[in-house]
Design a protein around this motif. Structure first.
Motif, PDB file in Angstrom:
ATOM      1  N   LEU A 154       1.337  -5.585 -11.058  1.00 24.96           N
ATOM      2  CA  LEU A 154       0.009  -5.193 -10.568  1.00 24.96           C
ATOM      3  C   LEU A 154      -0.832  -4.534 -11.654  1.00 24.96           C
ATOM      4  N   SER A 155      -0.252  -4.319 -12.828  1.00 24.98           N
ATOM      5  CA  SER A 155      -0.951  -3.580 -13.878  1.00 24.98           C
ATOM      6  C   SER A 155      -2.132  -4.362 -14.442  1.00 24.98           C
ATOM      7  N   ALA A 212       5.627  -6.084  -5.753  1.00 24.43           N
ATOM      8  CA  ALA A 212       4.289  -5.493  -5.879  1.00 24.43           C
ATOM      9  C   ALA A 212       4.003  -4.610  -4.664  1.00 24.43           C
ATOM     10  N   GLU A 213       4.210  -5.172  -3.488  1.00 22.67           N
ATOM     11  CA  GLU A 213       3.934  -4.407  -2.275  1.00 22.67           C
ATOM     12  C   GLU A 213       4.872  -3.206  -2.165  1.00 22.67           C
ATOM     13  N   ASP A 237      -4.568   3.516 -14.254  1.00 23.52           N
ATOM     14  CA  ASP A 237      -4.568   2.125 -13.790  1.00 23.52           C
ATOM     15  C   ASP A 237      -4.238   2.177 -12.303  1.00 23.52           C
ATOM     16  N   PRO A 250      -1.527  11.289   0.917  1.00 21.73           N
ATOM     17  CA  PRO A 250      -0.183  11.183   1.494  1.00 21.73           C
ATOM     18  C   PRO A 250       0.471   9.811   1.360  1.00 21.73           C
ATOM     19  N   ASN A 291      -3.907   2.643  -5.947  1.00 21.79           N
ATOM     20  CA  ASN A 291      -2.667   3.420  -6.046  1.00 21.79           C
ATOM     21  C   ASN A 291      -2.751   4.565  -7.044  1.00 21.79           C
ATOM     22  N   GLY A 324       5.435   4.528  -2.764  1.00 17.81           N
ATOM     23  CA  GLY A 324       4.779   5.637  -3.457  1.00 17.81           C
ATOM     24  C   GLY A 324       4.814   6.916  -2.639  1.00 17.81           C
ATOM     25  N   ARG A 325       4.760   6.755  -1.303  1.00 17.11           N
ATOM     26  CA  ARG A 325       4.678   7.932  -0.442  1.00 17.11           C
ATOM     27  C   ARG A 325       5.938   8.795  -0.489  1.00 17.11           C
ATOM     28  N   PHE A 326       7.019   8.259  -1.022  1.00 17.88           N
ATOM     29  CA  PHE A 326       8.235   9.073  -1.121  1.00 17.88           C
ATOM     30  C   PHE A 326       8.156   9.865  -2.419  1.00 17.88           C
ATOM     31  N   THR A 386       5.220  -2.527 -10.152  1.00 23.46           N
ATOM     32  CA  THR A 386       4.170  -1.789 -10.849  1.00 23.46           C
ATOM     33  C   THR A 386       3.655  -2.626 -12.021  1.00 23.46           C
ATOM     34  N   SER A 421       4.997  -5.369   3.061  1.00 22.71           N
ATOM     35  CA  SER A 421       4.254  -5.455   4.321  1.00 22.71           C
ATOM     36  C   SER A 421       3.873  -6.862   4.746  1.00 22.71           C
ATOM     37  N   VAL A 470       9.975   1.011   8.424  1.00 20.37           N
ATOM     38  CA  VAL A 470       9.659   1.548   7.101  1.00 20.37           C
ATOM     39  C   VAL A 470       9.415   0.358   6.164  1.00 20.37           C
ATOM     40  N   ALA A 471       8.211   0.302   5.606  1.00 21.66           N
ATOM     41  CA  ALA A 471       7.785  -0.911   4.919  1.00 21.66           C
ATOM     42  C   ALA A 471       8.518  -1.130   3.601  1.00 21.66           C
ATOM     43  N   SER A 478       3.944  -0.093  -4.142  1.00 22.17           N
ATOM     44  CA  SER A 478       2.896   0.691  -3.494  1.00 22.17           C
ATOM     45  C   SER A 478       3.426   1.372  -2.225  1.00 22.17           C
ATOM     46  N   ASN A 479       4.166   0.627  -1.421  1.00 23.77           N
ATOM     47  CA  ASN A 479       4.698   1.185  -0.167  1.00 23.77           C
ATOM     48  C   ASN A 479       5.623   2.370  -0.388  1.00 23.77           C
ATOM     49  N   ALA A 509       0.065   7.843  -1.210  1.00 25.29           N
ATOM     50  CA  ALA A 509       0.082   7.540  -2.643  1.00 25.29           C
ATOM     51  C   ALA A 509      -0.830   6.366  -2.963  1.00 25.29           C
ATOM     52  N   GLY A 558       6.667   3.960   7.811  1.00 19.17           N
ATOM     53  CA  GLY A 558       6.555   3.039   8.941  1.00 19.17           C
ATOM     54  C   GLY A 558       5.229   3.051   9.673  1.00 19.17           C
TER      55      GLY A 558
END
Lengths: 447, 480
Positions: A367-368, A316-317, B271, B90, B83, A323-325, A364, A209, A205-206, A320-321, B92, B49
């Protein structure tokens, strides 16, 4: 003979000679976990019954061509950020409290499905691997087996503590800025962060990355070399995994080191380094000298910027990583919400802990629009400088020797109030991730 | 100021789904339809993952599209994350390309009233499509279907070079035909595999500075794009004329009311926090790789048109219309080869076939018969088995009865042309005997009289008499 004190290569020898069975070994660890877990809190999930059943089956087939002379039947602990099909993968977060991955991470597939190692369960960690003490875990505080009032380090604190407390013979950890090496150091075991790209990240789980890497936490160096040999290799499911030929990392272990050039970067021995740490290192340097190595001082002056660079890139990474949660497909979903935005906001507010939120916000921000150039882009430039400077170092030296942690294991709560102080725990380790280097830490075990 | 004092400026962002068998970052099927969430895996579902692996075919198809539209192909390209939160996305983030697209600085040529015009392409980049939200019939919420998530897209961004709805229509049709010719996208607009974001602004003629633009997203029919542009241009001019200001915003085109509506979203100023995708490596293309694709590019509409002028002796307009659709031009070539009569095949396709398709608002792909069938029809006319008048009825039946051969239709309806000399002679003699005045008229130089007599014969035979034979026999009969 106390089975749980043996290293894996010793266990393997006894398995091969039929002096021990997998069931006996596994049973010894199950008993040890049952005995010690209440003090150590190393596991988020244990799979002890399944482990014993698998051990019995392996014993039945151990004489077959497939399993003979292999590591089949040896137990293992897995950090809880590597996906295991059918067993919870929580990342020690409320967000994934009940998450069961539908697939196995590549390392899990290699070790458990192909090599037939036996998983004893999933090990505690800082939430989403963000932390240096395992205190950010949503579920429990893992204790340092050497002194239960102290932290085991982090984020792979569960893995390091479990190995140190003989609750697993070896374990997998992951390292983004020091998360294998620092807890290994604080718990007095061996931790190895492989070169970026050496081990597949598929199913890990990233967090960040471009920095994450899976590696071994073991009782001795030989075991680390063995485990690395088992997990390294190109994976077509991970585009960033290096396509290099498979190697046996145990091959050169016992060669002498006469003439080995060891560089000691002076920046790593500055003011922030604790006296005990300094002394231990000086002692180690003496040992290497006696063995015929040549020691020389070098300067890596951009190392000073590595920590800031690391926290910008990693956050930063991560922003983004993570976000999916979002509470839509899996993971924690808030009970109360009025609309979609509410659903996101409430699920993420409830599901993530303070440290994770802090890093998402920081990431966030960097990266803005309007800040990207000043932070993220600049950090990427410094990253190149760090890489170049290490490369220059390796023109003159075969290896570099630095402390892993500036301090020894600290007490619970000592640094949780001040995140910046906690971040400083990574000061000796992050530059290596930034530079994508290999790195090995070994501590002298003195029980 | 008058309407004519304004200049319209339009730019398009066209999204085309690539017709690769598998998705852009995993090996799931790209097939349209299918039970919800059956063409999915941990990668395209954004499971924790899971990691993307770039499908090389996607790069190849995008390079093909770039070469076919005169783009420069980047030797060094990369993917970036865009983003944003939405339930159909899925991970994001969308994996797109930000500052290093695969293709840049191309153009597409269109034919306008004032001759040829080059429409500049800013860039073509690759990215993954989002899933689909199905709004529950019972009003309990929305359900996410991720079958489309991860289907490869190319985004083709034009320069603001278009000056009217008509030019936009021509540009889009040209682009569609190029993509079809090089077989990188099936361009089915009704399935959403080709859709466009349309940017419209107006400015006073002669002015350098562009006006404030509005954007209409996800348009997927030529007709609504034309209508929407025409409406939006009028609206903008109206606002300006009344002393107002155009706001830069995203609009929704409503097909039913024929109006655009503001999609006032508080987070309008999104953004996207683009940054390089750390899970993927840089895309490096060798000259050899690019040249190889260039060499193997199929024939494009322009060169096919030129070939038709030469090989089939079509007119410029005929060749252009036929080659605009890959399907139609392939239909044409096949039917021409079988019948040996390209001129006749072309006529049928551009007149009666096109008319019937138009009436049903359908594309050439909807022609319900094979090129072989049209060839048969043409040959039956040539052989004199049916008249071209009857042939029109046969064609109607061919549309009504998909799969039924023309010969079968003719047989079932008893439409075989009467070419029996004796039978025709009998009819001609009868008509000549009954219409002495017409004979006199004809002999007095009134050519029309012959047509009248033939008409009578046709009426008598329900159109089945061979017109050439009738013609000849009437002339013969009147000589006497």
């Amino acid at each position: 003979m106390n089975i749980t004190e043996l290293t894996v290569h010793e266990l393997r020898e006894k398995l091969d000679k039929k002096e021990l069975t997998s069931e006996e070994i596994t049973k010894a660890y199950v008993d040890r976990i049952n005995d010690k877990e209440k003090d150590i809190n190393a596991f988020v999930t244990t799979t002890l019954d399944e482990a014993l059943n698998k051990a019995k089956e392996i014993d039945k087939e151990k004489n077959s061509e497939k399993l003979e002379n292999s590591y089949a039947g040896i137990p293992l602990g897995i950090k809880d950020n590597m996906c295991t099909k059918g067993v919870k993968t929580t990342c020690s977060s409320r967000m994934l409290e009940n998450f069961i991955a539908p697939y196995d991470a590549t390392v899990v597939n290699k070790l458990v499905n192909e090599e037939n190692l036996i998983s004893l369960g999933k090990l505690n960690m800082d939430e989403f691997a963000m932390g240096s003490s395992t205190e950010t875990s949503y579920f429990k505080k893992t204790k340092n087996p050497w002194d239960l009032s102290r932290v085991p380090g982090g984020s792979s604190g569960g893995s390091a503590a479990a190995v140190a407390a003989n609750m697993v013979p070896w374990a997998l950890g992951s390292d983004t800025g020091g998360s294998i090496r620092q807890p290994a150091s604080l718990c007095g075991v061996v931790g190895l962060k492989p070169t970026y790209g050496l081990v597949s990240r598929y199913g890990l789980v990233a967090f960040a990355s471009s920095l994450d890497q899976i590696g071994p936490i073991t009782k001795d160096v030989e075991d680390s070399a063995i485990l690395l040999s088992l997990i390294a290799g190109h994976d077509e499911k991970d585009s960033t995994s290096a396509n290099v030929p498979k190697k046996d990392y145990t091959k050169n272990l016992k060669k002498d080191i006469k003439g080995l050039k060891i560089g000691v970067p002076k920046e790593f021995f500055g003011d922030g380094i604790n006296k005990d740490v300094k002394e231990a290192l000086e002692k180690a340097i003496e040992v290497y000298k006696e063995l015929g190595a040549e020691i020389g001082e070098i300067s890596i002056d951009v190392a000073e910027y590595a920590l800031a660079t690391y926290y910008i890139i990693a956050c930063a990474e991560a922003s983004s990583n993570l976000g999916r949660f979002d509470g839509i497909r899996y993971g924690h979903r808030a009970k109360d919400f009025e609309n979609l935005k509410d659903l996101y906001k409430n699920s993420r507010s409830e599901g993530f802990g303070a440290e994770v939120k802090r890093r998402i916000i920081l990431g966030t921000y960097v990266l803005s629009a309007g800040y990207y150039d000043a932070y993220y882009k600049k950090a990427q430039k410094v990253r190149t400088l760090v890489q170049n400077e290490f490369s220059r170092g390796f023109e003159r030296y075969d290896v570099l020797l630095t402390p892993t942690s500036p301090i020894t294991a600290f007490k619970f709560g000592e640094k949780t109030e001040n995140p910046l102080e906690m971040y400083l725990s990574d000061i000796c380790t992050v530059s290596v991730n930034i530079a994508g280097l290999p790195r090995n830490i070994s501590s002298l075990r003195s029980r | 100021m008058a309407r004519e004092d304004y200049e319209v400026v339009i730019g398009l962002e066209v999204h085309a789904e690539l017709s690769t068998k598998t998705k852009i970052f995993c090996s799931c099927s790209t097939e349209f339809g299918g039970e919800p969430n059956t063409h999915c895996c941990p990668v395209c579902m954004g499971m924790p993952g899971a990691l993307p692996v770039l499908n090389e075919k996607v790069v190849e198809y995008a390079v093909k599209a770039g070469l076919a539209t005169n783009c420069e192909i980047s030797r060094d390209s990369k993917n970036d994350r865009k983003n944003y939160f939405y339930p159909d996305t899925p991970k994001a983030y969308q994996i797109s390309q930000f500052d290093k697209p695969l293709c840049e600085r191309g153009y597409v040529e269109i034919e306008t009233e004032n001759g040829k015009k080059k429409i500049g392409l800013t860039r073509i980049h690759i990215e993954d499509d989002a899933g689909k939200l199905n709004h529950d019939d019972y009003g309990r919420g929305s359900l996410v279907d991720l079958n489309r998530a991860g289907v490869p897209l190319i985004e083709i961004v034009s320069e603001p070079d278009l000056r009217s709805a008509d030019e936009t229509d021509k540009y889009l049709k040209k682009l569609k035909s190029i993509l079809e010719y090089i077989e990188v996208s099936d361009c089915k607009m009704q399935e959403g595999s080709l859709r466009a974001d349309v940017n419209v602004s107006v400015r006073k003629k002669g002015e350098e500075k562009l006006g404030t633009r509005t954007e209409m997203k996800n348009m997927n029919s030529f007709k609504s794009i034309t209508r929407a542009i025409e409406y939006e241009v009028e609206r903008q001019i109206d606002v300006i004329e009344k002393g107002g200001k155009i706001e830069q915003e995203t609009l929704r085109w409503d097909e039913v009311s024929g109006k655009t509506f503001s999609m006032r979203d508080k987070e309008d100023a999104q953004d996207y926090r683009y940054f390089p995708e750390p899970d993927l490596v840089a895309i490096r293309l060798s000259d050899e790789y690019i040249e190889n694709i260039r060499k193997n590019l199929p024939e494009l509409p322009e060169s096919r048109k030129a070939r038709y002028l030469e090989e089939y002796n079509l007119t410029e307009k005929e060749a252009r219309t036929i080659t605009a659709s890959k399907y139609l031009s392939e239909f044409f070539e096949k039917a021409s080869k079988i019948s040996g009569n390209p001129k006749a095949v072309c006529n049928w396709l551009l007149s009666d076939v096109a008319r019937i398709l138009n009436e049903n608002e359908e594309e050439p792909e909807a022609i319900p018969f094979l090129p072989e069938d049209l060839a048969e029809l043409v040959m039956l006319i040539e052989k004199g088995t049916i008249s071209s008048k009857i042939a029109k009825d046969v064609l109607e039946k061919m549309f009504e009865n998909p799969g039924k051969k023309p010969s079968k239709i003719i047989e079932e309806n008893g439409w075989v042309q009467i070419s029996d000399e004796g039978a025709i002679k009998e009819i001609v003699d009868k008509i000549v005997a009954n219409n002495p005045q017409s004979i006199i008229d004809y002999k007095a130089g009134k050519d029309k009289a012959l047509g009248f007599l033939i008409g009578l014969a046709m009426k008598e035979t329900k159109g089945k008499a061979n017109p050439q034979m009738l013609n000849k026999m009437f002339l013969d009969a009147m000589k006497d």
